[in-house]
Design a protein around this motif. Structure first.
Motif, mmCIF file in Angstrom:
data_model
loop_
_atom_site.group_PDB
_atom_site.id
_atom_site.type_symbol
_atom_site.label_atom_id
_atom_site.label_comp_id
_atom_site.label_asym_id
_atom_site.label_seq_id
_atom_site.Cartn_x
_atom_site.Cartn_y
_atom_site.Cartn_z
ATOM 1 N N LEU A 210 -21.847 -1.623 -28.327
ATOM 2 C CA LEU A 210 -21.341 -0.668 -29.308
ATOM 3 C C LEU A 210 -21.262 0.730 -28.705
ATOM 4 O O LEU A 210 -22.118 1.141 -27.916
ATOM 5 C CB LEU A 210 -22.245 -0.649 -30.542
ATOM 6 C CG LEU A 210 -22.264 -1.918 -31.398
ATOM 7 C CD1 LEU A 210 -23.269 -1.770 -32.529
ATOM 8 C CD2 LEU A 210 -20.881 -2.213 -31.957
ATOM 9 N N THR A 211 -20.225 1.473 -29.073
ATOM 10 C CA THR A 211 -20.073 2.865 -28.693
ATOM 11 C C THR A 211 -20.037 3.730 -29.949
ATOM 12 O O THR A 211 -20.049 3.217 -31.081
ATOM 13 C CB THR A 211 -18.781 3.063 -27.880
ATOM 14 O OG1 THR A 211 -17.643 2.702 -28.695
ATOM 15 C CG2 THR A 211 -18.784 2.188 -26.628
ATOM 16 N N LYS A 212 -19.969 5.049 -29.745
ATOM 17 C CA LYS A 212 -19.931 5.955 -30.895
ATOM 18 C C LYS A 212 -18.715 5.697 -31.760
ATOM 19 O O LYS A 212 -18.773 5.856 -32.989
ATOM 20 C CB LYS A 212 -19.940 7.407 -30.408
ATOM 21 C CG LYS A 212 -21.232 7.842 -29.763
ATOM 22 C CD LYS A 212 -21.232 9.346 -29.561
ATOM 23 C CE LYS A 212 -20.122 9.770 -28.613
ATOM 24 N NZ LYS A 212 -20.174 11.227 -28.332
ATOM 25 N N ALA A 213 -17.614 5.317 -31.150
ATOM 26 C CA ALA A 213 -16.395 5.063 -31.925
ATOM 27 C C ALA A 213 -16.547 3.858 -32.854
ATOM 28 O O ALA A 213 -15.822 3.757 -33.849
ATOM 29 C CB ALA A 213 -15.211 4.850 -30.977
ATOM 30 N N LEU A 218 -21.761 7.781 -37.916
ATOM 31 C CA LEU A 218 -22.222 8.881 -37.089
ATOM 32 C C LEU A 218 -21.429 10.166 -37.340
ATOM 33 O O LEU A 218 -21.915 11.260 -37.043
ATOM 34 C CB LEU A 218 -22.146 8.508 -35.606
ATOM 35 C CG LEU A 218 -23.131 7.428 -35.118
ATOM 36 C CD1 LEU A 218 -22.902 7.123 -33.654
ATOM 37 C CD2 LEU A 218 -24.570 7.867 -35.355
ATOM 38 N N ARG A 219 -20.242 10.026 -37.876
ATOM 39 C CA ARG A 219 -19.446 11.214 -38.180
ATOM 40 C C ARG A 219 -20.044 12.036 -39.313
ATOM 41 O O ARG A 219 -19.701 13.207 -39.480
ATOM 42 C CB ARG A 219 -18.022 10.798 -38.544
ATOM 43 C CG ARG A 219 -17.315 10.003 -37.454
ATOM 44 C CD ARG A 219 -15.995 9.445 -37.955
ATOM 45 N NE ARG A 219 -15.376 8.558 -36.959
ATOM 46 C CZ ARG A 219 -14.294 7.823 -37.192
ATOM 47 N NH1 ARG A 219 -13.707 7.877 -38.386
ATOM 48 N NH2 ARG A 219 -13.809 7.051 -36.249
ATOM 49 N N GLU A 264 -20.104 11.251 -21.021
ATOM 50 C CA GLU A 264 -19.613 10.165 -21.861
ATOM 51 C C GLU A 264 -20.253 8.856 -21.416
ATOM 52 O O GLU A 264 -20.589 8.686 -20.242
ATOM 53 C CB GLU A 264 -18.090 10.049 -21.779
ATOM 54 C CG GLU A 264 -17.332 11.247 -22.340
ATOM 55 C CD GLU A 264 -15.837 11.051 -22.264
ATOM 56 O OE1 GLU A 264 -15.410 10.008 -21.695
ATOM 57 O OE2 GLU A 264 -15.090 11.923 -22.751
ATOM 58 N N ILE A 265 -20.392 7.946 -22.367
ATOM 59 C CA ILE A 265 -20.975 6.631 -22.088
ATOM 60 C C ILE A 265 -19.863 5.596 -22.154
ATOM 61 O O ILE A 265 -19.099 5.539 -23.131
ATOM 62 C CB ILE A 265 -22.077 6.290 -23.099
ATOM 63 C CG1 ILE A 265 -23.193 7.338 -23.045
ATOM 64 C CG2 ILE A 265 -22.650 4.906 -22.821
ATOM 65 C CD1 ILE A 265 -24.270 7.123 -24.091
ATOM 66 N N SER A 266 -19.765 4.801 -21.119
ATOM 67 C CA SER A 266 -18.767 3.737 -21.085
ATOM 68 C C SER A 266 -19.432 2.455 -20.605
ATOM 69 O O SER A 266 -20.402 2.485 -19.839
ATOM 70 C CB SER A 266 -17.597 4.105 -20.159
ATOM 71 O OG SER A 266 -18.050 4.269 -18.828
#
Length: 305
Positions: A210-213, A218-219, A264-266
């Motif tokens: 999972l990512t922030k998107a 989280l928004r 950034e995390i990828s």
């Protein structure tokens, strides 16, 4: 009256001990199921294996619950106060052997009979053993109510799992069929086509990180809290570099903003290229989890002496 009061007190103590043991078993089973679920989520198991595991978990949980009900039923029949002078454990071991009492039978027969009774209550089935006093009657009513609720829940869970499994399998088949058609229409070579289809099948069952998107909630967080969360995730990996560790120790607040704006995390899959020869260097990479293989071929990236 005093003898009856003593029996009642003993039954209450046994009931408390049984509830404590049952609660401890619930904790152990829940932890075990959680650990196995986490292992499956983080592994490369195909979706149908996860569906089969969920079905097995449902059946094991049902069997475990009926085990608890059967043990409690045996305790109620043997130790609960009887207002009629009769108990279900005083019944014959079989209808054709009236002189052979239930308590005289083997422990295996006693357990399987109690388990059969518990499963009959949870599935609203029939059983030759019945309640013979008020305590047993009340416990039977309770089990019937639990069976009515849990039985319908079990059926709905199994139906939902099977439908989900069928939808996943159908979607996978449709996607792979479309991929094969695309490769054939574009006259892709057999070697490349087999590699593409094999990698697509391997990666289909893998669960992406999972990512922030992927987390819309989280928004809703404030800007400061969002930056603090991002920094807490990134800092343990960044401070392994001596220079970045010094910056973090000098000014933590600035480093938090630095993480929010510049880091950034990828997530990459196996055999993915992070960078290739000839590409523009626009970022530095820190390996947070896993391993990276760096290859320098003279044909594509010669070393100038």
């Amino acid at each position: 009256d005093s003898a009856s009061g003593f029996k009642l007190l003993r039954f209450v103590k046994i009931g408390k001990a049984a509830r404590v043991l049952a609660f401890l078993k619930v904790i152990r089973v829940a932890k075990l199921a959680k650990v196995v679920t986490n292992l499956l989520q983080g592994s490369e198991f195909a979706d149908h294996f996860r569906a089969v595991f969920r079905i097995l978990v449902i059946f094991c949980a049902t069997l475990w619950a009926n085990h608890i009900l059967s043990c409690t039923w045996y305790v109620v029949g043997k130790s609960a106060p009887s207002d009629t002078g009769s108990r279900w454990v005083d019944s014959p071991a079989a209808n054709f052997e009236h002189e052979h009492l239930f308590l005289d039978a083997s422990e295996v027969y006693q357990y399987t009979t109690a388990l059969h009774w518990a499963i009959a209550q949870s599935t609203l089935g029939a059983m030759e053993i019945s309640a013979r006093n008020t305590a047993e009657r009340l416990y039977t009513i309770l089990c019937l109510m639990l069976g009515l609720v849990c039985g319908s829940t079990l059926i709905s869970q199994l139906s939902a799992t099977l439908v989900e499994f069928q939808m996943i399998a159908q979607e996978k088949n449709n996607q792979l069929r479309a991929l094969r058609r695309y490769l054939q229409e574009n006259n892709v070579s057999t070697n490349t086509s087999s590699m593409v289809q094999r990698q697509a099948q391997e990666r289909w069952g893998q669960q992406e990180r999972l990512t922030k998107a992927d987390i819309p909630v989280l928004r809703l967080l404030s800007r400061d809290l969002h930056q603090a969360l991002h920094a807490e995730i990134c800092v343990p990996h960044l401070i392994r570099h001596p220079f970045l560790r010094i910056l973090w120790m000098l000014d933590t607040q600035w480093f938090t903003k630095f993480c929010a704006r510049a880091v950034e995390i990828s997530f990459r899959r196996n055999d993915d290229d992070i960078f290739v020869p000839g590409g523009e260097a626009v970022a530095a990479y820190f390996v947070a989890d896993g391993s990276v293989s760096y290859t320098q071929e003279p044909q594509t990236s010669p070393v100038v002496g």
